[in-house]
Design an enzyme around this catalytic site. Structure first.
Site, PDB file in Angstrom:
ATOM      1  N   LYS A  52      42.398  69.862  15.627  1.00  0.00           N
ATOM      2  CA  LYS A  52      42.083  70.482  16.912  1.00  0.00           C
ATOM      3  C   LYS A  52      43.358  70.568  17.740  1.00  0.00           C
ATOM      4  O   LYS A  52      44.077  69.570  17.893  1.00  0.00           O
ATOM      5  CB  LYS A  52      41.038  69.610  17.615  1.00  0.00           C
ATOM      6  CG  LYS A  52      40.134  70.354  18.553  1.00  0.00           C
ATOM      7  CD  LYS A  52      39.026  69.407  19.010  1.00  0.00           C
ATOM      8  CE  LYS A  52      38.101  70.061  19.975  1.00  0.00           C
ATOM      9  NZ  LYS A  52      37.119  69.105  20.508  1.00  0.00           N
TER      10      LYS A  52
HETATM   11  O1  G3P Z   1      34.601  68.917  22.639  1.00  0.00           O
HETATM   12  C1  G3P Z   1      34.943  69.452  23.841  1.00  0.00           C
HETATM   13  C2  G3P Z   1      33.836  69.841  24.796  1.00  0.00           C
HETATM   14  O2  G3P Z   1      32.620  69.997  24.171  1.00  0.00           O
HETATM   15  C3  G3P Z   1      33.827  69.068  26.062  1.00  0.00           C
HETATM   16  O3  G3P Z   1      32.620  69.103  26.769  1.00  0.00           O
HETATM   17  O4  G3P Z   1      31.098  68.290  28.545  1.00  0.00           O
HETATM   18  O5  G3P Z   1      33.452  67.413  28.440  1.00  0.00           O
HETATM   19  O6  G3P Z   1      33.000  69.747  29.180  1.00  0.00           O
HETATM   20  P1  G3P Z   1      32.541  68.605  28.307  1.00  0.00           P
END
Ligand code: G3P
Length: 217
Positions: A83
């Site tokens: 990633k």
């Molecule tokens: O994996 C990255 C992403 O899904 C992050 O989500 O909820 O931290 O905006 P969030």
């Protein structure tokens, strides 16, 4: 649509995998912090549970160091997907890693133009952050839709991985638009099965069944 789970919690991953619901896993530095585990150790454990791709994120911001970290992460298991952040160095690393036959996930995508660049860099996955776009007062789903149109226009093979999913409605809308994958937090993934009429119907079937006095088998 494929389902990835967005967590580094091994117990949650194991449980969801046993239900047959998982096609892969995504992690990030914040999720590693939340898990409170060593990145290499926990990532290896996750890779042993799930057959599909497990995204592990580099933390360097310059190309050379990203490539060094990618090499370390790739050695953890065959199903590691590297990633990378959506920066010029991240795109350069994406191009190089793709050329080496590695799986790549370009993350922190907030616009269709960024997704276009990731596709040109040969990314296996692009991760538009739906919830964080919504948080800005704009429409995350609109970005998914724009990316779908652009990728289809030029037949880009990069998979749209809808990320930063916060609600079951996000999952439904991303599926309707044609996102290839949704990476979903464990609680939201489990919430997809819920419907009050399913619970009510089951309760009534069980009550009637008990009244028959029968047993199957
Ligand atoms: O994996 C990255 C992403 O899904 C992050 O989500 O909820 O931290 O905006 P969030």
């Amino acid at each position: 649509m494929k389902f990835f789970v967005d967590t580094a919690d091994v117990a949650e991953i194991r449980e969801l995998n046993e239900y047959g619901l998982l096609d892969g896993v995504t992690t990030n530095p914040s999720l590693i912090l939340k898990a409170g585990r060593d990145i290499k150790e926990v990532t290896k454990e996750i890779c042993d549970i799930v057959d599909g791709p497990v995204s592990a994120e580099v933390t360097a911001v310059d190309y050379a160091e990203m490539m060094r970290e990618a090499d370390v992460l790739s050695k953890i298991a065959d199903n590691i997907c590297i990633k990378l952040p959506l920066t010029l160095d991240g795109l350069k690393a994406c191009k190089a890693l793709t050329g080496d036959g590695r799986q790549t996930n370009v993350t922190l995508c907030f616009s269709a133009n960024q997704a276009l660049l990731a596709a040109k860099a040969g990314a296996t996955y692009i991760s538009p952050f739906i919830g964080r776009i919504d948080d800005m007062g704009t429409d995350g789903m609109e970005v998914i839709s724009e990316i779908r149109t652009i990728y289809d226009n030029y037949d880009f093979q990069t998979n749209i991985l809808a990320a930063s999913i916060r609600t079951v409605n996000h999952v439904k809308l991303a599926a309707m638009i044609g996102a290839d994958v949704a990476t979903v937090p464990p609680a939201t993934l489990k919430a997809l099965v819920k419907h009050p009429l399913t619970d009510k119907g089951l309760e009534s079937f069980l009550a009637d069944w008990a009244k028959t006095g029968q047993k199957i088998g």
